[in-house]
Design a protein around this motif. Structure first.
Motif, PDB file in Angstrom:
ATOM      1  N   MET A 130     -59.654 -20.622 -11.845  1.00  0.00           N
ATOM      2  CA  MET A 130     -58.327 -20.541 -12.002  1.00  0.00           C
ATOM      3  C   MET A 130     -57.614 -21.051 -13.013  1.00  0.00           C
ATOM      4  SD  MET A 130     -55.615 -18.961 -11.263  1.00  0.00           S
ATOM      5  CE  MET A 130     -55.991 -17.932  -9.608  1.00  0.00           C
ATOM      6  N   VAL A 131     -58.086 -22.453 -13.115  1.00  0.00           N
ATOM      7  CA  VAL A 131     -57.725 -23.587 -14.221  1.00  0.00           C
ATOM      8  C   VAL A 131     -57.745 -22.914 -15.464  1.00  0.00           C
ATOM      9  CG1 VAL A 131     -57.974 -25.866 -15.099  1.00  0.00           C
ATOM     10  CG2 VAL A 131     -58.002 -25.635 -12.917  1.00  0.00           C
ATOM     11  N   ASN A 132     -58.883 -22.151 -15.788  1.00  0.00           N
ATOM     12  CA  ASN A 132     -59.098 -21.636 -17.130  1.00  0.00           C
ATOM     13  C   ASN A 132     -58.224 -20.702 -17.514  1.00  0.00           C
ATOM     14  OD1 ASN A 132     -61.518 -23.265 -17.356  1.00  0.00           O
ATOM     15  ND2 ASN A 132     -62.661 -21.754 -16.692  1.00  0.00           N
ATOM     16  N   LYS A 133     -57.924 -19.743 -16.288  1.00  0.00           N
ATOM     17  CA  LYS A 133     -56.758 -18.859 -16.648  1.00  0.00           C
ATOM     18  C   LYS A 133     -55.367 -19.290 -16.701  1.00  0.00           C
ATOM     19  CE  LYS A 133     -54.241 -15.303 -15.882  1.00  0.00           C
ATOM     20  NZ  LYS A 133     -54.061 -14.007 -16.706  1.00  0.00           N
ATOM     21  N   LEU A 134     -55.096 -20.351 -16.052  1.00  0.00           N
ATOM     22  CA  LEU A 134     -53.770 -20.741 -16.144  1.00  0.00           C
ATOM     23  C   LEU A 134     -53.474 -21.578 -17.687  1.00  0.00           C
ATOM     24  CD1 LEU A 134     -53.400 -22.534 -12.688  1.00  0.00           C
ATOM     25  CD2 LEU A 134     -52.195 -20.458 -13.533  1.00  0.00           C
ATOM     26  N   ARG A 135     -54.733 -22.192 -17.962  1.00  0.00           N
ATOM     27  CA  ARG A 135     -54.847 -22.804 -19.335  1.00  0.00           C
ATOM     28  C   ARG A 135     -54.595 -21.954 -20.421  1.00  0.00           C
ATOM     29  NH1 ARG A 135     -58.992 -27.062 -18.803  1.00  0.00           N
ATOM     30  NH2 ARG A 135     -60.235 -25.168 -18.905  1.00  0.00           N
ATOM     31  N   ALA A 136     -55.368 -20.940 -20.344  1.00  0.00           N
ATOM     32  CA  ALA A 136     -55.458 -19.776 -21.535  1.00  0.00           C
ATOM     33  C   ALA A 136     -53.970 -19.209 -21.461  1.00  0.00           C
ATOM     34  CB  ALA A 136     -56.513 -18.699 -21.212  1.00  0.00           C
ATOM     35  N   THR A 137     -53.457 -18.826 -20.317  1.00  0.00           N
ATOM     36  CA  THR A 137     -52.090 -18.121 -20.552  1.00  0.00           C
ATOM     37  C   THR A 137     -51.223 -18.796 -20.941  1.00  0.00           C
ATOM     38  OG1 THR A 137     -52.799 -16.861 -18.349  1.00  0.00           O
ATOM     39  CG2 THR A 137     -50.485 -17.030 -18.857  1.00  0.00           C
ATOM     40  N   THR A 138     -51.133 -19.970 -20.542  1.00  0.00           N
ATOM     41  CA  THR A 138     -50.134 -21.137 -21.077  1.00  0.00           C
ATOM     42  C   THR A 138     -50.193 -21.213 -22.377  1.00  0.00           C
ATOM     43  OG1 THR A 138     -50.208 -22.274 -18.987  1.00  0.00           O
ATOM     44  CG2 THR A 138     -49.097 -23.477 -20.815  1.00  0.00           C
ATOM     45  N   ILE A 139     -51.567 -21.402 -23.041  1.00  0.00           N
ATOM     46  CA  ILE A 139     -51.728 -21.523 -24.443  1.00  0.00           C
ATOM     47  C   ILE A 139     -51.122 -20.150 -25.351  1.00  0.00           C
ATOM     48  CG2 ILE A 139     -53.361 -21.871 -26.309  1.00  0.00           C
ATOM     49  CD1 ILE A 139     -55.011 -23.767 -24.414  1.00  0.00           C
ATOM     50  N   THR A 140     -51.516 -19.289 -24.681  1.00  0.00           N
ATOM     51  CA  THR A 140     -51.304 -18.014 -25.293  1.00  0.00           C
ATOM     52  C   THR A 140     -50.013 -17.664 -25.442  1.00  0.00           C
ATOM     53  OG1 THR A 140     -53.523 -17.135 -24.528  1.00  0.00           O
ATOM     54  CG2 THR A 140     -51.822 -15.606 -25.469  1.00  0.00           C
ATOM     55  N   VAL A 141     -49.115 -17.997 -24.260  1.00  0.00           N
ATOM     56  CA  VAL A 141     -47.560 -17.824 -24.210  1.00  0.00           C
ATOM     57  C   VAL A 141     -46.937 -18.771 -25.210  1.00  0.00           C
ATOM     58  CG1 VAL A 141     -45.536 -18.042 -22.878  1.00  0.00           C
ATOM     59  CG2 VAL A 141     -47.656 -16.814 -21.643  1.00  0.00           C
ATOM     60  N   PHE A 142     -47.518 -20.109 -25.235  1.00  0.00           N
ATOM     61  CA  PHE A 142     -47.002 -20.941 -26.166  1.00  0.00           C
ATOM     62  C   PHE A 142     -47.284 -20.530 -27.653  1.00  0.00           C
ATOM     63  CE2 PHE A 142     -47.904 -24.744 -28.803  1.00  0.00           C
ATOM     64  CZ  PHE A 142     -46.531 -25.394 -29.064  1.00  0.00           C
ATOM     65  N   CYS A 143     -48.113 -20.172 -27.978  1.00  0.00           N
ATOM     66  CA  CYS A 143     -48.398 -19.611 -29.384  1.00  0.00           C
ATOM     67  C   CYS A 143     -47.416 -18.294 -29.770  1.00  0.00           C
ATOM     68  CB  CYS A 143     -49.978 -19.055 -29.638  1.00  0.00           C
ATOM     69  SG  CYS A 143     -51.148 -20.593 -29.430  1.00  0.00           S
ATOM     70  N   ALA A 144     -47.319 -17.356 -28.688  1.00  0.00           N
ATOM     71  CA  ALA A 144     -46.614 -16.310 -28.742  1.00  0.00           C
ATOM     72  C   ALA A 144     -45.100 -16.746 -28.835  1.00  0.00           C
ATOM     73  CB  ALA A 144     -46.510 -15.177 -27.533  1.00  0.00           C
ATOM     74  N   TYR A 145     -44.564 -17.882 -28.195  1.00  0.00           N
ATOM     75  CA  TYR A 145     -43.273 -18.595 -28.435  1.00  0.00           C
ATOM     76  C   TYR A 145     -43.058 -18.926 -29.704  1.00  0.00           C
ATOM     77  CZ  TYR A 145     -39.400 -21.507 -27.459  1.00  0.00           C
ATOM     78  OH  TYR A 145     -38.307 -22.206 -27.933  1.00  0.00           O
ATOM     79  N   ILE A 146     -43.879 -19.571 -30.285  1.00  0.00           N
ATOM     80  CA  ILE A 146     -43.711 -20.269 -31.546  1.00  0.00           C
ATOM     81  C   ILE A 146     -43.679 -18.923 -32.802  1.00  0.00           C
ATOM     82  CG2 ILE A 146     -44.619 -21.334 -33.523  1.00  0.00           C
ATOM     83  CD1 ILE A 146     -43.763 -23.113 -30.933  1.00  0.00           C
TER      84      ILE A 146
END
Length: 240
Positions: A1-17
């Protein structure tokens, strides 16, 4: 679950930029007097623009509040395990210095150069290139630090919830930007078909390019939130 949360957070952050870059282009375009006059004269244009401003504030707040604890946790972990990775935190401030330095240099060398002077276009292209590269470098540095060292599940869960808020705000701004352009086309077709876009380009094409970039960023964020957990390889492992 940690991997999923981390990957999602990073992807959304990149999309936000990516969304922020498109938003800055939109803001730059509508700084011209013709657009401010059109929004002053048309309530619908003004309202849609205010929605974009409100959405940007909400998204920024969500990313900042959700991301700061995660980055802080990653920095602490990096300090205990791989101190060299802390150097990644220097990339954003150095990028900011580079951008501000470029602005200062352009103002000093060509204080009175304006569009459509070819030199102004060249200088603008140089600045946009440096800005884009700096944004990519800063985003990659923070993402890499988080991918390697963010382990606090509570922070990641909070970040995931706020990533949903940020993505919803991006979707709201995307819709508002679409409506803004359609209203401008209907109410002031002459301005919509003019060459008041970025670098003197077509207003309609500039708006469409901005809209497509926003749509791409929003789609990436939504897909990241909806995709199933990563089972075989973690994002950190993939990057390392």
């Amino acid at each position: 679950m940690v991997n999923k949360l981390r990957a999602t957070t990073i992807t959304v952050f990149c999309a936000y930029i990516l969304f922020v870059i498109a938003g800055l282009a939109f803001q730059k375009m509508i700084e011209y007097d013709d657009f401010t006059a059109a929004m002053s004269a048309n309530a619908a244009l003004s309202i849609t623009y205010k929605i974009i401003v409100i959405g940007s504030a909400i998204a920024l707040f969500a990313v900042f509040i959700g991301g700061l604890p995660i980055v802080f946790d990653a920095a602490i972990h990096a300090g205990k395990t791989h101190r060299r990775d802390l150097l990644l935190l220097l990339v954003p401030p150095l990028s900011l210095v580079l951008i501000l330095g470029t602005i200062r240099l352009i103002i000093t060398l060509a204080p009175h150069i304006i569009f459509p002077n070819p030199l102004a276009i060249v200088l603008a292209l140089i600045f946009f290139t440096i800005f884009l590269l700096a944004a990519i470098a800063s985003t990659a540095a923070v993402s890499l630090l988080v991918a390697r060292h963010a382990t606090n599940e509570q922070f990641l869960r909070s970040g995931h919830l706020l990533a949903i808020v940020a993505t919803a705000s991006m979707a709201l701004m995307l819709i508002a930007t679409l409506i803004w352009g359609l209203i401008l086309q209907a109410q002031d077709p002459q301005l919509f078909t003019s060459n008041n876009g970025i670098l003197g380009a077509s207003t309609a094409l500039t708006w469409l390019a901005i809209l497509l970039a926003m749509a791409l960023a929003t789609a990436i964020a939504i897909i990241a939130l909806l995709r199933p957990p990563i089972k075989q390889k973690t994002l950190a492992g993939a990057i390392i």
